[in-house]
Design a protein around this motif. Structure first.
Motif, short mmCIF file in Angstrom:
data_model
loop_
_atom_site.label_atom_id
_atom_site.label_comp_id
_atom_site.label_asym_id
_atom_site.label_seq_id
_atom_site.Cartn_x
_atom_site.Cartn_y
_atom_site.Cartn_z
N VAL A 1 57.12 33.86 -13.67
CA VAL A 1 56.17 34.42 -12.70
C VAL A 1 54.96 34.93 -13.47
N MET A 2 53.79 34.43 -13.11
CA MET A 2 52.57 34.80 -13.80
C MET A 2 51.70 35.65 -12.89
N GLN A 3 51.05 36.64 -13.48
CA GLN A 3 50.15 37.49 -12.71
C GLN A 3 48.77 37.51 -13.35
N SER B 1 49.67 37.26 -3.14
CA SER B 1 48.53 38.08 -3.52
C SER B 1 48.66 39.47 -2.93
N LEU B 2 48.02 40.41 -3.60
CA LEU B 2 47.92 41.79 -3.13
C LEU B 2 46.44 42.14 -3.10
N CYS C 1 49.70 36.37 -7.96
CA CYS C 1 51.01 36.10 -8.55
C CYS C 1 51.37 34.64 -8.31
N ASN C 2 51.76 33.93 -9.36
CA ASN C 2 52.11 32.52 -9.23
C ASN C 2 53.44 32.23 -9.89
N PHE D 1 60.12 39.17 -13.23
CA PHE D 1 58.92 39.99 -13.03
C PHE D 1 57.72 39.37 -13.71
N GLY D 2 56.57 39.47 -13.04
CA GLY D 2 55.33 39.15 -13.70
C GLY D 2 54.99 40.25 -14.71
N ALA D 3 53.99 40.00 -15.54
CA ALA D 3 53.60 40.98 -16.57
C ALA D 3 52.85 42.16 -15.98
N GLY D 4 52.41 42.03 -14.72
CA GLY D 4 51.77 43.15 -14.05
C GLY D 4 50.26 43.14 -14.15
#
Lengths: 111, 117
Positions: free
Chosen positions: A4-6, A73-74, A23-24, A101-104
């Motif tokens: 998961v990439m952010q 998306s947020l 987020c992808n 988890f994405g890296a944030g």
């Protein structure tokens, strides 16, 4: 493996402005979750999206799940100092309850 | 209802020393997890457990061991600490399969900050 990439990793926002974090996932997700971690704190669950194309709102926060269930998306409108923190997206592995988890996205706000 | 608690909150170790981090949850959750958080790398899963007496490796298990002798407790052990294990460690729990509503939603403890010199 599933990833998961952010993006972006960092977001510096002027108070009152809007911004979006993305987020992808490399694979289709059964659901996507968003968490917020305040500086020095721990991740806290915000919301879960399950349906393709789903949109949910929490006051100034709008969460969207993509039609293909591979991205999310947020969007935060009228950013406030209380929005400071790191926002994580997370998705479960298929047929599994572990979360990737994405890296944030770390958000700072200029007053 | 305390949720997820972690002990200790902060610890300094010398290289080669051992220690155990304790996680406890009072929500009757089936699943428990240990993560480490390093700058720019998000949350990486170390080990997890899907029930009492069971454990499994996550993404970064090397150098760590775990035990889940009681449903409410999940212990993370470092047998011989290394500077690369300096990190913030978070425990989390979730209802898991057959639970209520959002089964995969995870509840996190406050974290343990570990410094290995």
């Amino acid at each position: 493996g599933q990833q998961v990439m952010q993006i972006p990793q960092y977001q510096h926002v002027q108070e009152g402005e809007d911004f979006t974090t993305y987020c992808n996932s490399s694979t289709t997700l059964s659901n996507i979750q968003w968490y917020k971690q305040r500086p020095g704190g721990h991740p806290v669950f915000l919301i879960q999206l399950v349906k393709s194309g789903e949109v949910k709102k929490q006051k100034r926060l709008t969460f969207q799940f993509g039609e293909a269930k591979k991205n999310s998306s947020l969007h935060i409108t009228a950013t406030q100092t209380t929005d400071v923190g790191t926002y994580f997206c997370a998705g479960p592995f298929s047929n599994d309850y572990k979360l990737s988890f994405g890296a944030g996205t770390t958000v700072t706000v200029r007053a | 209802n305390a949720g997820v608690t972690q002990t200790p909150k902060f610890r300094v170790l010398k290289t080669g020393q051992s220690m155990t981090l304790l996680c406890a949850q009072d929500m009757n959750h089936e699943y428990m997890y240990w993560y480490r958080q390093d700058p720019g790398m998000g949350l990486r899963l170390i080990h997890y457990s899907v029930g009492e007496g069971t454990t499994a490796k996550g993404e970064v298990p090397d150098g760590y061991n775990v035990s889940r002798l009681k449903k409410q407790n999940f212990l993370l052990g470092l047998e011989s600490a290394a500077p690369s294990q300096t990190s913030v460690y978070f425990c989390a729990s979730s209802y898991g399969r057959g639970g209520h509503g959002n089964q995969e939603t995870q509840y996190f403890g406050p974290g343990t900050r570990l410094l290995v010199l």
